[in-house]
Write an enzyme that holds these catalytic residues in place. Structure first.
Site, PDB file in Angstrom:
ATOM      1  N   ARG A   1     -18.846  42.806 -43.655  1.00 61.20           N
ATOM      2  CA  ARG A   1     -18.411  41.422 -43.865  1.00 61.20           C
ATOM      3  C   ARG A   1     -17.086  41.366 -44.620  1.00 61.20           C
ATOM      4  O   ARG A   1     -16.234  40.503 -44.344  1.00 61.20           O
ATOM      5  CB  ARG A   1     -19.504  40.673 -44.633  1.00 61.20           C
ATOM      6  CG  ARG A   1     -19.307  39.174 -44.730  1.00 61.20           C
ATOM      7  CD  ARG A   1     -20.573  38.486 -45.222  1.00 61.20           C
ATOM      8  NE  ARG A   1     -20.360  37.049 -45.426  1.00 61.20           N
ATOM      9  CZ  ARG A   1     -20.476  36.434 -46.596  1.00 61.20           C
ATOM     10  NH1 ARG A   1     -20.827  37.111 -47.678  1.00 61.20           N
ATOM     11  NH2 ARG A   1     -20.271  35.140 -46.697  1.00 61.20           N
TER      12      ARG A   1
ATOM     13  N   HIS B   1     -24.516  39.926 -37.188  1.00 61.14           N
ATOM     14  CA  HIS B   1     -25.595  39.301 -37.954  1.00 61.14           C
ATOM     15  C   HIS B   1     -26.929  40.013 -37.750  1.00 61.14           C
ATOM     16  O   HIS B   1     -27.945  39.580 -38.276  1.00 61.14           O
ATOM     17  CB  HIS B   1     -25.729  37.823 -37.574  1.00 61.14           C
ATOM     18  CG  HIS B   1     -24.592  36.979 -38.037  1.00 61.14           C
ATOM     19  ND1 HIS B   1     -24.366  35.690 -37.586  1.00 61.14           N
ATOM     20  CD2 HIS B   1     -23.589  37.235 -38.925  1.00 61.14           C
ATOM     21  CE1 HIS B   1     -23.278  35.199 -38.176  1.00 61.14           C
ATOM     22  NE2 HIS B   1     -22.791  36.112 -38.983  1.00 61.14           N
TER      23      HIS B   1
ATOM     24  N   ASN C   1     -16.460  33.129 -49.852  1.00 60.90           N
ATOM     25  CA  ASN C   1     -16.340  34.524 -50.279  1.00 60.90           C
ATOM     26  C   ASN C   1     -17.070  34.831 -51.584  1.00 60.90           C
ATOM     27  O   ASN C   1     -17.100  35.990 -52.018  1.00 60.90           O
ATOM     28  CB  ASN C   1     -14.865  34.903 -50.432  1.00 60.90           C
ATOM     29  CG  ASN C   1     -14.169  35.071 -49.092  1.00 60.90           C
ATOM     30  OD1 ASN C   1     -14.819  35.299 -48.073  1.00 60.90           O
ATOM     31  ND2 ASN C   1     -12.853  34.946 -49.084  1.00 60.90           N
TER      32      ASN C   1
ATOM     33  N   HIS D   1     -13.961  39.296 -43.231  1.00 66.77           N
ATOM     34  CA  HIS D   1     -13.345  38.204 -43.997  1.00 66.77           C
ATOM     35  C   HIS D   1     -11.897  38.528 -44.354  1.00 66.77           C
ATOM     36  O   HIS D   1     -11.086  37.613 -44.513  1.00 66.77           O
ATOM     37  CB  HIS D   1     -14.155  37.934 -45.265  1.00 66.77           C
ATOM     38  CG  HIS D   1     -15.364  37.091 -45.015  1.00 66.77           C
ATOM     39  ND1 HIS D   1     -15.704  36.005 -45.806  1.00 66.77           N
ATOM     40  CD2 HIS D   1     -16.315  37.146 -44.040  1.00 66.77           C
ATOM     41  CE1 HIS D   1     -16.811  35.448 -45.334  1.00 66.77           C
ATOM     42  NE2 HIS D   1     -17.202  36.131 -44.267  1.00 66.77           N
TER      43      HIS D   1
END
Length: 325
Positions: free
Chosen positions: A64, A193, A95, A68
């Site tokens: 992740r 996911h 975040n 991001h």
């Protein structure tokens, strides 16, 4: 004939210049540190393994982090910077739940001891994401390297660029397209996911107040809603829920089966059934034996890892990933 040959040669030169200029702009290649830090990738992998072997659930946060990072200012390590004169990306609400910074810092420290001022934090993020996924029985892929670290990190840019779990398919399509990613990339990368957890706040509205009238999202399986309500009470901001119940520690294609059963945790997961192309991909992965998900994920990760990279003399090679030099 002479004129024709000259024109043909001129065309070849133009094509060659265009190809070279494109490769220079991209600036990434395999074996980038072969001469300057030949053991870089092995050091990064060994250090990462030290953490994942003790805490496999770190793989999802590390993946992740890379995601991001790439969606804000490109894959330039800007998500790692601490706030100084301005509020940085890592302080933006989406975040605040990011984890794994300590792993990146440890990897950077290990590399710096052998090859100081050579390997960028952005490249480390890309390699750690790959290694983390492969260490929990997911796919592996070749990571082109040569990213440089950015010097700018802004909270408002994170808010404007990160895809939200509340996005519908139109918003997701626009968001991914702005990064040069297509609908297949959207369907594939959403499959990330399959590992990890989420706070109830990211999907609580689907359980208790979907349209502002105290209702439930009708696109969700009612039995799944009932299960989630047992874990998440209204306004819960601390409880963590598995995104892929039963196999959230294992990188597999179960995510797509859940989507077909209307058991995607986020609105953005359910949204994949709202577009013909993404829906077809979801049902294909959920129904076939010998899923192509691992291979597809590797391809899309390489593509995502090239978004907005800094190369050549752009940016810098940070000494510490949380601070500009």
């Amino acid at each position: 004939m002479v004129v024709g040959k000259r024109v043909f040669l001129l065309q070849l030169i133009v094509v060659a210049v265009l190809v070279l200029s494109h490769s220079n702009v991209q600036g990434l290649n395999l074996g980038y540190y072969h001469k300057t830090c030949p053991n870089a990738e092995s050091i990064i992998r060994k250090t990462t393994y030290g953490f994942i072997s003790r805490a496999p659930t770190l793989a999802a946060p590390l993946l992740r982090l890379h995601f991001h990072d790439c969606f804000v200012r490109g894959c330039d390590g800007s998500v790692l910077l601490n706030s100084s004169n301005n509020q940085a990306e890592r302080d933006a609400f989406p975040n605040l739940s990011l984890r794994g910074y300590h792993v990146i810092d440890a990897v950077k420290s290990a590399v710096e001891k052998v090859c100081p001022d050579v390997v960028s934090c952005a490249d480390i993020l890309a390699l750690v994401a790959r290694d983390s996924v492969s260490m929990i029985h997911g796919p592996s892929w070749e990571v082109p390297l040569g990213r440089r670290d950015g010097r700018v990190s802004r909270l408002n840019e994170a808010l404007a660029n990160l895809p939200s779990p509340f996005f519908n398919i139109t918003q997701l399509k626009q968001n991914f397209a702005s990064k040069g990613l297509n609908m297949k990339d959207l369907a594939v990368l959403s499959g990330g996911h399959t590992i990890g957890t989420s706070h109830c706040v990211a999907f609580g509205n689907r359980l208790y107040n979907f349209t502002g009238r105290g209702d439930t999202d009708p696109s969700m399986d009612p039995n799944y809603v009932a299960q989630l309500k047992k874990k998440c009470k209204p306004g819960d901001t601390t409880t963590l829920v598995e995104m892929d119940p039963g196999s959230f520690k294992t990188f597999d294609d179960d995510y797509y089966t859940l989507i077909t059963k209307r058991r995607g945790l986020f609105e953005s997961d359910a949204a994949l059934l709202s577009d013909a192309e993404t829906k077809a991909y979801v049902f294909h992965q959920a129904s076939i034996r010998g899923s192509t998900f691992d291979k597809d994920f590797a391809v899309s990760m390489v593509k995502m890892g090239k978004v907005g990279v800094l190369t050549g003399n752009q940016g810098e090679i940070r000494k510490h990933c949380a601070f500009v030099n």
